[in-house]
Write an enzyme that holds these catalytic residues in place. Structure first.
Site, short mmCIF file in Angstrom:
data_model
loop_
_atom_site.label_atom_id
_atom_site.label_comp_id
_atom_site.label_asym_id
_atom_site.label_seq_id
_atom_site.Cartn_x
_atom_site.Cartn_y
_atom_site.Cartn_z
N ASP A 295 46.42 38.92 38.87
CA ASP A 295 45.85 37.67 38.37
C ASP A 295 46.66 37.22 37.16
O ASP A 295 46.63 37.85 36.10
CB ASP A 295 44.38 37.89 37.98
CG ASP A 295 43.69 36.58 37.60
OD1 ASP A 295 44.13 35.94 36.63
OD2 ASP A 295 42.72 36.21 38.28
N ARG B 39 39.05 28.46 41.09
CA ARG B 39 38.77 28.77 42.48
C ARG B 39 37.39 29.37 42.63
O ARG B 39 37.05 30.32 41.93
CB ARG B 39 39.83 29.73 43.03
CG ARG B 39 39.68 30.00 44.52
CD ARG B 39 40.87 30.79 45.05
NE ARG B 39 40.85 32.18 44.64
CZ ARG B 39 41.73 33.08 45.07
NH1 ARG B 39 42.69 32.73 45.90
NH2 ARG B 39 41.67 34.34 44.66
N ASP C 48 44.69 36.58 33.84
CA ASP C 48 44.26 37.80 33.16
C ASP C 48 45.43 38.53 32.53
O ASP C 48 45.30 39.10 31.43
CB ASP C 48 43.56 38.72 34.16
CG ASP C 48 42.19 38.21 34.55
OD1 ASP C 48 41.69 37.26 33.93
OD2 ASP C 48 41.63 38.75 35.55
N THR D 108 34.02 30.42 48.41
CA THR D 108 34.55 29.43 49.36
C THR D 108 36.06 29.29 49.29
O THR D 108 36.68 28.73 50.19
CB THR D 108 33.93 28.05 49.08
OG1 THR D 108 34.39 27.57 47.80
CG2 THR D 108 32.41 28.12 49.07
#
Length: 211
Positions: free
Chosen positions: A202, A103, A205, A107
């Site tokens: 996340d 990603r 992670d 944006t």
């Protein structure tokens, strides 16, 4: 698009431990593996089979076998790799392809940087693996990638989803293909940084560490 939320006490328990910020990476990886196996059971409910003759120690009977061509499992790199073993444990004859998307944090669009998939997926049942369905952009890009190669039967297995992302996927799919989303939970919303709330952080992670 069809949505299936796996409503099961074991699913809810494992997801609760995954959400806990204090859960260490080794435990997180193990729980993702276990949770995906439970979700895979639901995701493969409509997997195609054909009848075969089986000779038991007592008599001959009719059983079923997964139909050809074999299903293909596609983890979305990198976080989807943490879901692969849990899926293939349940469907060991499935082939495995890889799709690398990330990603753009400005944006929020998905950028494709790698793929290892057959050019022709006509007639194949495809299972996408991605822990988080947040904005929906990554999953839409992945589904579109498969549809361009002839796939018309796609199931996405995610740990959690946001309502905003589900809406994006539903609007994209329309009546173009048979797409199913299987999740452990649909969370409240996205925050201003497009993270799922309450979410679990996340996933990449937490699976593999910050790199």
């Amino acid at each position: 698009m069809r949505l299936h939320v796996a409503d099961h006490p074991l699913v809810a328990h494992k997801l609760s431990v995954l959400r806990d910020a204090k859960t260490p990476s080794p435990t997180f990886r193990q729980l993702v593996d276990e949770l995906v196996t439970l979700l895979a059971y639901e995701a493969t409910r409509d997997v195609r089979t054909h009848e075969v003759e089986v000779v038991t120690p007592v008599a001959t009977t009719t059983g079923v076998k997964l139909a050809d061509p074999n299903p293909i499992v596609v983890p979305i790199l990198r976080a989807g790799l943490g879901m692969l073993e849990g899926m293939t444990r349940l469907v060991p004859t499935a082939e495995v392809g890889f799709l690398g998307l990330q990603r753009d944090e400005e944006t929020l669009e998905a950028i494709t940087y790698a793929n290892r998939l057959p050019d022709d997926l006509t007639g194949r049942q495809c299972f996408l693996l991605d822990p988080m369905l947040a904005t929906g952009n990554t999953l839409v890009a992945s589904i579109d990638y498969l549809l361009q190669r002839g796939a018309r039967d796609v199931t996405a297995v995610c740990l959690i989803a946001a309502p905003e992302g589900l809406k994006v996927v539903e609007e994209f799919v329309g009546d173009r293909a048979d797409v199913q989303i299987v999740v452990a939970a649909v969370d409240e919303r996205l925050n201003e940084k497009a993270y799922i709330v309450p979410g679990l952080g996340d996933a990449g992670d937490r699976l593999y560490g910050i790199v």
